[in-house]
Design a protein around this motif. Structure first.
Motif, short mmCIF file in Angstrom:
data_model
loop_
_atom_site.label_atom_id
_atom_site.label_comp_id
_atom_site.label_asym_id
_atom_site.label_seq_id
_atom_site.Cartn_x
_atom_site.Cartn_y
_atom_site.Cartn_z
N PRO A 4 0.81 -1.23 0.00
CA PRO A 4 0.00 0.00 0.00
C PRO A 4 0.83 1.27 0.00
CG PRO A 4 -0.91 -1.60 1.53
CD PRO A 4 0.42 -2.15 1.08
N LYS A 5 1.91 1.30 0.80
CA LYS A 5 2.72 2.51 0.85
C LYS A 5 3.40 2.76 -0.50
CE LYS A 5 6.75 2.89 3.03
NZ LYS A 5 7.74 3.04 4.12
N GLY A 6 3.97 1.71 -1.07
CA GLY A 6 4.63 1.86 -2.37
C GLY A 6 3.66 2.30 -3.45
N TRP A 7 2.45 1.78 -3.41
CA TRP A 7 1.41 2.18 -4.37
C TRP A 7 1.10 3.66 -4.23
CZ3 TRP A 7 -3.25 4.46 -4.85
CH2 TRP A 7 -4.04 4.17 -5.96
N LEU A 8 0.90 4.09 -2.98
CA LEU A 8 0.57 5.50 -2.75
C LEU A 8 1.70 6.42 -3.19
CD1 LEU A 8 -1.22 5.38 0.73
CD2 LEU A 8 -2.24 6.07 -1.45
N VAL A 9 2.95 6.03 -2.90
CA VAL A 9 4.09 6.86 -3.30
C VAL A 9 4.14 6.97 -4.82
CG1 VAL A 9 6.61 6.99 -3.37
CG2 VAL A 9 5.46 6.40 -1.24
N THR A 10 3.97 5.84 -5.50
CA THR A 10 4.03 5.85 -6.97
C THR A 10 2.95 6.73 -7.57
OG1 THR A 10 4.93 3.59 -6.99
CG2 THR A 10 3.92 4.38 -9.02
N VAL A 11 1.72 6.55 -7.11
CA VAL A 11 0.61 7.32 -7.66
C VAL A 11 0.72 8.79 -7.29
CG1 VAL A 11 -1.91 7.61 -7.63
CG2 VAL A 11 -0.92 5.32 -7.74
N ALA A 12 1.09 9.08 -6.03
CA ALA A 12 1.22 10.48 -5.60
C ALA A 12 2.32 11.19 -6.38
CB ALA A 12 1.50 10.54 -4.10
N TRP A 13 3.43 10.50 -6.63
CA TRP A 13 4.52 11.13 -7.38
C TRP A 13 4.08 11.44 -8.80
CZ3 TRP A 13 8.54 13.76 -6.14
CH2 TRP A 13 9.56 13.98 -7.06
N ARG A 14 3.35 10.51 -9.40
CA ARG A 14 2.85 10.76 -10.75
C ARG A 14 1.87 11.93 -10.76
NH1 ARG A 14 2.03 4.40 -12.15
NH2 ARG A 14 4.15 3.98 -12.92
N LYS A 15 1.01 12.01 -9.73
CA LYS A 15 0.08 13.14 -9.62
C LYS A 15 0.86 14.45 -9.50
CE LYS A 15 -3.89 10.78 -9.26
NZ LYS A 15 -5.01 10.91 -10.24
N TYR A 16 1.93 14.40 -8.74
CA TYR A 16 2.76 15.60 -8.57
C TYR A 16 3.39 16.02 -9.89
CZ TYR A 16 6.85 18.40 -7.42
OH TYR A 16 7.80 19.38 -7.40
N LEU A 17 3.96 15.04 -10.62
CA LEU A 17 4.58 15.34 -11.91
C LEU A 17 3.56 15.90 -12.89
CD1 LEU A 17 6.96 12.27 -12.44
CD2 LEU A 17 7.58 14.59 -11.76
N ASP A 18 2.35 15.32 -12.89
CA ASP A 18 1.30 15.82 -13.77
C ASP A 18 0.98 17.28 -13.46
OD1 ASP A 18 1.15 13.39 -15.02
OD2 ASP A 18 -0.62 12.70 -13.90
N ALA A 19 0.92 17.60 -12.15
CA ALA A 19 0.60 18.97 -11.75
C ALA A 19 1.70 19.93 -12.18
CB ALA A 19 0.39 19.03 -10.24
N VAL A 20 2.97 19.50 -12.07
CA VAL A 20 4.08 20.36 -12.45
C VAL A 20 4.07 20.60 -13.95
CG1 VAL A 20 6.60 20.51 -12.59
CG2 VAL A 20 5.52 19.73 -10.49
#
Length: 386
Positions: free
Chosen positions: A53-69
């Motif tokens: 679960p933690k790895g999944w959240l990190v992966t998805v959150a990082w992608r969300k961050y990159l998309d926002a940038v």
């Protein structure tokens, strides 16, 4: 279909925010990305639960961050930097736990107490903006604006900057004192967060605050009647108190006190422990409570502590002594008039006491307290007429 473990999501939230910040995201952007990932988790996990679960959240959150940038054309210079960072995959999460730094960040001295509380509940507690708004009985848009302003305020603060535990404890104490409203039990949430903090620090005052919360929360079932009326401590059904929580609170406090570095939360917890130890109101060790209030006044010089000490003195040495202790305090103090009314009644002056109870009711901080004080005035007036 399985259900999402909301407690797990809330526990992982600060860790994932910390990982994103260490990878280069500023706090506000990291927190937004993690909230987006949590929404995605609620949507996806019931049908496809992740192994990590933690790895999944990190992966998805990082992608969300990159998309926002990438979407922010005014910050393209940052896009070059962040795209050079590899997208983390499950199993590659940093072992560093940044939760403690998030506590410090959310309790930053530049924030107002209300904003610090809201940001702590959002970033460390993992609550949604809607939940926090419901708990504070304000519109969701109002709370969203408050949280956004708070995030902007702390986004320029270096994540490695040392923080002040005392400030964090003040914020957690504010959360606890909000009690319960909406669908979020803020007292229970404060206890959960303080347990978390206690596990990460070696600080006697953190333990003192945890003990204080546990001892006060243990009495909660007895504080109101089935009709919602306020029940004073002396009249509470002590059989309703949570003895297991009391035992835990006393154990936590005793361990802290053995370190011989007394602080105000430990002193307050010691007072609460003495109340909890009494089988009946008549068995309360008021002399020792006065001694602990003396310590608390020495530590804080707090007018509120002096006010509560006057009540304890009145119980230990008689109402006249309590009134003498009260005499040197500012009558404008919250609950001063209610305390004077109680001591006047104990001193055999029901006429003055009834008048003061009615006066105190008009400035009571809650409806329940107002109703209680009004009933006290009515009771004495009825006795005087009879």
């Amino acid at each position: 279909m399985t259900h999402v473990d909301e407690a797990l999501l809330r526990t992982l939230t600060p860790t994932v925010i910390g990982i994103l910040v260490r990878r280069g995201a500023d706090f506000a952007a990291a927190e937004d990305a993690v909230q987006d990932a949590l929404v995605e988790a609620v949507r996806v996990w019931p049908d496809d639960p992740p192994r990590d679960p933690k790895g999944w959240l990190v992966t998805v959150a990082w992608r969300k961050y990159l998309d926002a940038v990438r979407a922010d054309t005014t910050r393209r210079h940052r896009e070059v930097r962040v795209e050079s960072e590899p997208v983390p995959v499950p199993g590659e999460c940093a072992a560093v736990d940044d939760t403690l730094q998030l506590y410090f960040l959310c309790a930053h001295p530049s924030l107002t107490p209300a904003s610090a509380v809201a940001l702590t509940l959002r970033a460390v507690g993992g609550l949604t903006t809607r939940q926090i708004a419901q708990a504070y009985l304000v519109p969701e848009t109002t709370m969203a604006q408050r949280i956004s302003r708070a995030k902007r305020t702390v986004s320029g603060v270096r994540f490695t900057q040392s923080g002040d535990v005392a400030t964090v404890l003040r914020v957690l104490y504010l959360v606890f004192n909000e009690g319960y409203s909406g669908d979020v039990d803020l007292a229970a949430e404060a206890i959960r967060l303080t347990r978390q903090l206690a596990a990460k620090t070696d600080d006697e005052e953190v333990s003192g605050l945890l003990a204080l919360m546990l001892l006060h929360h243990a009495r909660r079932p007895a504080r109101t009647s089935p009709k919602g009326r306020l029940v004073p401590l002396a009249e509470q059904d002590r059989g309703l108190w949570d003895t297991r929580m009391i035992t835990e609170g006393v154990d936590v406090l005793q361990t802290a006190l053995t370190r011989d570095r007394l602080g105000e939360f430990q002193a307050q917890a010691a007072i609460a422990a003495l109340h909890a130890d009494a089988q009946t109101a008549a068995e309360t060790d008021w002399v020792q409570i006065v001694e602990w209030y003396d310590e608390l006044v020495r530590l804080t010089d707090s007018p509120v502590a002096r006010l509560n000490r006057a009540v304890a003195v009145g119980e230990a040495d008689g109402a006249r002594a309590g009134l003498a202790a009260l005499a040197g305090l500012d009558p404008a103090l919250p609950r001063y008039t209610a305390v004077e009314a109680y001591l006047r009644e104990r001193d055999g002056d029901p006429v003055t006491a009834a008048r003061l109870y009615a006066e105190a009711a008009r400035s009571a901080p809650s409806l329940a307290e107002c109703e209680h004080l009004t009933r006290q005035a009515a009771r004495l007036n009825a006795e005087l007429r009879g």
